[in-house]
Motif scaffolding. Sequence first.
Motif, PDB file in Angstrom:
ATOM      1  N   ALA A 106       1.004  -1.294   0.010  1.00 54.61           N
ATOM      2  CA  ALA A 106      -0.145   0.122  -0.018  1.00 54.61           C
ATOM      3  C   ALA A 106       0.872   1.345   0.158  1.00 54.61           C
ATOM      4  N   THR A 107       0.623   2.148  -1.014  1.00 53.38           N
ATOM      5  CA  THR A 107       1.574   3.261  -1.233  1.00 53.38           C
ATOM      6  C   THR A 107       0.829   4.415  -1.442  1.00 53.38           C
ATOM      7  N   ALA A 108       1.626   5.573  -0.682  1.00 54.82           N
ATOM      8  CA  ALA A 108       0.794   6.971  -0.667  1.00 54.82           C
ATOM      9  C   ALA A 108       1.820   7.932  -0.983  1.00 54.82           C
ATOM     10  N   LEU A 109       1.487   9.093  -1.512  1.00 59.20           N
ATOM     11  CA  LEU A 109       2.280  10.216  -1.748  1.00 59.20           C
ATOM     12  C   LEU A 109       1.711  11.465  -0.827  1.00 59.20           C
ATOM     13  N   LEU A 110       2.340  12.043   0.085  1.00 58.87           N
ATOM     14  CA  LEU A 110       1.462  13.128   0.812  1.00 58.87           C
ATOM     15  C   LEU A 110       2.430  14.337   0.841  1.00 58.87           C
ATOM     16  N   ALA A 111       1.421  15.368   0.887  1.00 57.82           N
ATOM     17  CA  ALA A 111       2.206  17.051   0.904  1.00 57.82           C
ATOM     18  C   ALA A 111       1.879  17.372   2.389  1.00 57.82           C
ATOM     19  N   PHE A 112       2.825  18.173   2.809  1.00 57.91           N
ATOM     20  CA  PHE A 112       3.087  18.790   4.324  1.00 57.91           C
ATOM     21  C   PHE A 112       3.247  20.166   4.203  1.00 57.91           C
ATOM     22  N   PRO A 113       2.724  20.896   4.933  1.00 57.00           N
ATOM     23  CA  PRO A 113       2.855  22.371   5.031  1.00 57.00           C
ATOM     24  C   PRO A 113       4.462  22.859   5.518  1.00 57.00           C
TER      25      PRO A 113
ATOM     26  N   ILE B   3      -5.010   0.297   7.040  1.00 57.01           N
ATOM     27  CA  ILE B   3      -4.019   0.902   8.002  1.00 57.01           C
ATOM     28  C   ILE B   3      -3.539   2.177   7.377  1.00 57.01           C
ATOM     29  N   LEU B   4      -3.223   2.223   6.065  1.00 51.00           N
ATOM     30  CA  LEU B   4      -2.780   3.401   5.503  1.00 51.00           C
ATOM     31  C   LEU B   4      -3.759   4.492   5.422  1.00 51.00           C
ATOM     32  N   ALA B   5      -4.956   3.835   4.843  1.00 57.04           N
ATOM     33  CA  ALA B   5      -6.136   4.949   4.702  1.00 57.04           C
ATOM     34  C   ALA B   5      -6.444   5.802   6.280  1.00 57.04           C
ATOM     35  N   PHE B   6      -6.249   4.944   7.409  1.00 59.56           N
ATOM     36  CA  PHE B   6      -6.371   5.522   8.628  1.00 59.56           C
ATOM     37  C   PHE B   6      -5.517   6.517   9.126  1.00 59.56           C
ATOM     38  N   THR B   7      -4.297   6.092   8.895  1.00 61.77           N
ATOM     39  CA  THR B   7      -3.060   6.970   9.059  1.00 61.77           C
ATOM     40  C   THR B   7      -3.408   8.387   8.135  1.00 61.77           C
ATOM     41  N   LEU B   8      -3.612   8.272   6.941  1.00 64.74           N
ATOM     42  CA  LEU B   8      -3.848   9.414   6.301  1.00 64.74           C
ATOM     43  C   LEU B   8      -4.926  10.376   6.934  1.00 64.74           C
ATOM     44  N   GLU B   9      -6.032   9.751   7.028  1.00 62.38           N
ATOM     45  CA  GLU B   9      -7.318  10.508   7.418  1.00 62.38           C
ATOM     46  C   GLU B   9      -7.053  11.111   8.940  1.00 62.38           C
ATOM     47  N   LYS B  10      -6.351  10.425   9.650  1.00 63.51           N
ATOM     48  CA  LYS B  10      -5.970  11.189  11.255  1.00 63.51           C
ATOM     49  C   LYS B  10      -5.098  12.235  10.977  1.00 63.51           C
ATOM     50  N   GLY B  11      -3.935  11.888  10.072  1.00 63.94           N
ATOM     51  CA  GLY B  11      -3.109  13.074   9.639  1.00 63.94           C
ATOM     52  C   GLY B  11      -3.675  14.218   9.033  1.00 63.94           C
ATOM     53  N   MET B  12      -4.711  14.162   8.228  1.00 68.23           N
ATOM     54  CA  MET B  12      -5.279  15.331   7.915  1.00 68.23           C
ATOM     55  C   MET B  12      -6.194  15.891   8.979  1.00 68.23           C
ATOM     56  N   GLU B  13      -6.995  14.961   9.802  1.00 71.24           N
ATOM     57  CA  GLU B  13      -7.742  15.538  10.744  1.00 71.24           C
ATOM     58  C   GLU B  13      -7.107  16.496  11.705  1.00 71.24           C
TER      59      GLU B  13
END
Length: 468
Positions: A219-226, A295-305
Amino acid sequence: MTDPVAALSGLLGGKGWLSGDDTAPYRRDWLDRYGVEPLGVARPATTAEVAGIVRICREAGIALVPQGGNTGLCAAAVAARPDAVILSLARMNAIGAPDRDSGTVLVEAGVVLAALHEALEPHGLIFPLHLGAEGSARIGGLVGTNAGGSHASRYGMMSDLALGLEVVLPDGAVWDGLRAVQKDNAGYPLRKLFCGSEGTLGVVTRAVLRLFPAPKQRATALLAFPDLASMVAFGTFLREEAGEFLSGLEFFSGLGMSLVTKHLPEIVLPFETRGAAYLLVELASSSRHVPLDDILAFTLEKGMEDGLVGDGALAMSETQRAHFWRLREEQPEGQRLEGAQLKHDIAVPPGAIARFVEAGAALCEGIVPGVRINPFGHLGDGNIHYNLSPPEGRDGFEGKGPQIGEALARLATGMGGSFAAEHGLGRTKIALADAIRSPQERALMARLKAAVDPSGTMNPGVLVDAAE
């Protein structure tokens, strides 16, 4: 005394001994900054031939420079003087049958990393070392530099992955340490001595490598951060939630993204939001029963929240996953195409990455106003490739590269880190090591070198002594 060139030519034959113009492909380093025409290039096909080369060079007092794929960035694998012999392991490229039950494989030192990956694929096994130069880098060189790569935080460095070694010592004797076990405490761990020794203590000819079951899902994701601080905080959260499944945690900067998309227009960001930092996250498991996507979807959602993650995209296909990885892997190429650059191979504790990047930027700005900072690397182990481009409209750094390098090295050291994370010292960082590391540490390395190689013929001028 027998003519050493005649002796080497006689030992190796036409395929094994190159001289004159035939040495051209072996002369220059990866960055084309260092290297002179050597006396010749020895291309042995067996361990016995390596031993013969070492004996001939030692008896004649000839410097011997072991060379793998010549992808190093510190000039350790090219000749610094014309009376040296380069020893290329390229012809020693045999891969043994993998032992599935033990999770090991015996390979020769000239095996190209990508070729090993390909050979293991039909067996459902992986050798988990990955790096940008894997299409050229060879096992012997990876051992010699104690390579790490993008999965080191999960699987370890080369010293963790090489269970056993065969090494031709500086006197031509062969040490057989090809033991295929993790636990071997019968004295000093000699195999680890050669990992990171950069060819100064002997020539690695074969290795027993540790293998792992191939992932059945990712499971792979690319994320952007401020900002980088948000990225580091999210990385901590990821390790807590994904732990043993986290196989990739690669970061790069907004500048790096801009340079890649500027110079490689076929590469595009998969979402609209631009960030100050980006993180490539990959989870992997050899079981199909682990809910990696959840697992990845949960961490991404929590990170955005929590306001840590600004935007992101999940890879929905292998093609998209490969595109995400290319964004990370082309960071060096995007900066190379921009023009002049300074490279720094830094490691700090992962929690200090944001502080280092920010403090380093202030140091660099004070030395060369307007300099552009392009940090990228491995969040999981704190390795930062802290690369610089000149200010806009300029083509250089005003001759202040060494000043910048020392300032960054001292900053990393002060944070409990290193200025030589995975590229080694080679010839280019010896003066830096002498200036920053303790006299006791440097003297201990010099004594070790003198004890193992009293004649000083194994890669002189690399790692411990600046003077040839």
